[in-house]
Enzyme design. Structure first.
Site, mmCIF file in Angstrom:
data_model
loop_
_atom_site.group_PDB
_atom_site.id
_atom_site.type_symbol
_atom_site.label_atom_id
_atom_site.label_comp_id
_atom_site.label_asym_id
_atom_site.label_seq_id
_atom_site.Cartn_x
_atom_site.Cartn_y
_atom_site.Cartn_z
ATOM 1 N N ASP A 114 -4.571 -44.020 94.794
ATOM 2 C CA ASP A 114 -4.713 -42.857 93.910
ATOM 3 C C ASP A 114 -5.182 -41.634 94.679
ATOM 4 O O ASP A 114 -5.767 -41.731 95.769
ATOM 5 C CB ASP A 114 -5.664 -43.166 92.753
ATOM 6 C CG ASP A 114 -7.101 -43.431 93.193
ATOM 7 O OD1 ASP A 114 -7.292 -44.096 94.237
ATOM 8 O OD2 ASP A 114 -8.031 -42.995 92.493
ATOM 9 N N GLU A 178 -9.997 -45.400 93.093
ATOM 10 C CA GLU A 178 -11.118 -45.101 93.992
ATOM 11 C C GLU A 178 -11.672 -43.707 93.733
ATOM 12 O O GLU A 178 -12.886 -43.487 93.803
ATOM 13 C CB GLU A 178 -10.663 -45.220 95.453
ATOM 14 C CG GLU A 178 -11.795 -45.101 96.470
ATOM 15 C CD GLU A 178 -12.099 -43.667 96.903
ATOM 16 O OE1 GLU A 178 -13.141 -43.455 97.574
ATOM 17 O OE2 GLU A 178 -11.312 -42.764 96.578
#
Length: 492
Positions: A114, A178
């Site tokens: 991400d 994350e």
């Protein structure tokens, strides 16, 4: 939180790197070599907008597309009989690579797919175009952190195509959230591994980098490897007052009271803690690399540390190393131009120095504001992470050193450091006490603000070197016992 080459980065990133032959490995026929670049798919990984906006708002469509994509471009990884792939938390990916020698304790490589949001304004190209300019690939995720996610899989793909099977087992964890704390990705992967009784010899995640021309007074590149990361604390400050008409205002409005509190926090930074945490180790390891007279100062920090600490706090980057930082990140107040605001709220984020705790920092905040009208609410917090081993007998340190010698011979020294951001690795501390944070890419001075900023990029050559580093690291990790320490890097 610090990401793509061959039919994968060939369809994903950049041309395949020129990798050294493995000892005793015969040359492979052309058919076993990485496939040529496919221009229609090239750089696709960066083009997939896997954005995390908040813990509850993720571009899950793109994250699912990323999962489909890696299956296509890394066929050897997904078809190897000794590699198990699992999707965790719907979009994270856990790979178990079973080594041939089960007596060797496994290790783990982490990355995340991400990225933070990016608006096209002020970028030289669209942030999800993956356009190549002057030898650089631009795009959100090129260094944070699809370079690692794709690089790990690319290195493994190359090894598998050379019929390589590792002796030491290892895990690959690619998280999908994350950037918003990893609660649905990393934490669930940790839970799975804990349930299986997994213990790791070491873990490598994103973090520090190779600094070239960034550290004043040092000519050669310096590889900093994070041995801890700062803690974090978010507080909400609020003031409540009775509303009223602006024509008869009180002496202080809720905005004024809260503004005064915020002003106090900004004008009274947390104490300088240079010398009380592992940052002192960084300068001790680099001392002899500095030119005169800095080398004299750094080798005598017992005498000069007050001077050094004052110099470090003048620059935002180095200031973050020596103290808990304070950042006012949100402010909300007011409902109409002629109405006394009934409330005002501000959010303040602190990154906690390794020598302090959440409790200590919160107490300082209360004493600094010293106004009972300001409500202080703890939103989220965790203490700094434990310091990982840094000595000649630490397996991870030895492997990193050898791999750096193999791949980056121009690096003058490696040193332990503090990761000033936070990574998914903090969730893995029950699996190992040897957590390291290092992204094997070279940063120059103008690269520093690109992370989470404008024009994030990685050079084609830089990505190739990252894949080569991971390619070598996997092989170097197969040692059964530690080699004798040598002095290629004086600090070890």
């Amino acid at each position: 939180s610090l990401s793509l080459v061959s039919h994968a980065l060939l369809t994903a990133f950049v041309p395949s790197p020129s990798l050294p032959p493995m000892p005793g490995t015969p040359s492979l026929p052309t058919s076993a070599s990485p496939p040529p670049s496919c221009s229609s798919n090239r750089l696709r990984a960066i083009k997939i907008p896997t954005v995390s906006f908040s813990p509850d708002e993720l571009n899950t469509t793109a994250m699912g597309e990323f999962g489909d994509y890696i299956r296509k471009v890394f066929p050897a990884v997904f078809s190897a009989k000794f590699i198990q792939h699992e999707v965790i938390g719907e979009y994270s990916h856990l790979f178990t690579v079973q080594g041939s020698n089960l007596d060797l304790q496994p290790y783990m490589l982490l990355a995340h797919l991400d990225v933070v949001p990016a608006s096209p304004e002020r970028w030289v190209v669209h942030p999800f175009s993956a356009e190549e300019l002057d030898g650089f690939i631009y795009g959100r995720g090129t260094v944070d952190n699809k370079n690692s996610a794709m690089g790990i899989l690319q290195a493994l793909e190359f090894l598998l195509r050379r019929n390589y099977r590792p002796q030491r087992s290892f895990y690959v964890g690619i998280g999908h959230d994350e950037e918003v704390s990893g609660h649905k990705g990393a934490i669930k992967m940790v839970d799975e591994l804990e349930d299986r009784g997994v213990k790791l010899s070491f873990l490598l995640d994103e973090g520090s980098v190779i600094l070239d021309g960034v550290v004043q007074g040092i000519k050669k590149p310096v590889a900093l490897i994070g041995i801890t990361e700062k803690g974090a604390m978010t507080v909400e400050l609020s003031v409540e007052q009775d509303p009223g008409h602006s024509s008869v205002p009180p002496k202080e409005t809720s905005i004024g009271i809260l503004s005064a509190a915020v002003f106090k926090l900004e004008q009274n930074p947390m104490p300088n803690r240079f010398g009380y945490g592992p940052e002192i180790m960084t300068f001790e390891h680099l001392a002899t690399e500095f030119s005169f007279p800095l080398n004299l100062i750094m080798t005598n920090l017992w005498l000069f540390s007050p001077i050094v600490s004052r110099i470090l706090q003048k620059n935002p980057t180095t200031n973050a190393i020596v103290r808990t930082t304070t950042a006012v990140t949100m402010f909300h107040a007011g409902i109409k131009s002629n109405v006394i605001p009934p409330s005002a709220k501000a959010t303040v984020n602190f990154r906690i120095h390794p020598s302090q705790t959440v409790e200590e920092v919160l107490e300082i905040v209360k004493n600094t504001i010293a106004d009972e009208r300001v409500k202080i609410e703890l939103v989220d917090a965790f203490d700094p992470l434990p310091v990982s081993p840094w000595h000649d007998q630490a397996l991870g340190v030895q492997i990193f050193r050898q791999t750096l010698l193999d791949v980056f011979p121009d690096v003058g020294s490696i040193a332990p450091g503090i990761c000033i951001g936070n990574t998914d690795s903090r969730h893995y501390r029950n699996l190992t006490d040897a957590i390291y944070r290092f992204n094997p890419v070279i940063f120059k001075q103008d690269d520093m603000p690109r992370v989470h900023g404008l024009n994030e990029r990685i050079s084609v050559k830089g990505y190739e070197k990252q894949v080569e580093f991971l390619f070598q690291l996997i092989q170097n990790s197969d040692i059964e016992k530690l080699p004798e320490p040598h002095s290629d890097f004086h600090d070890l």
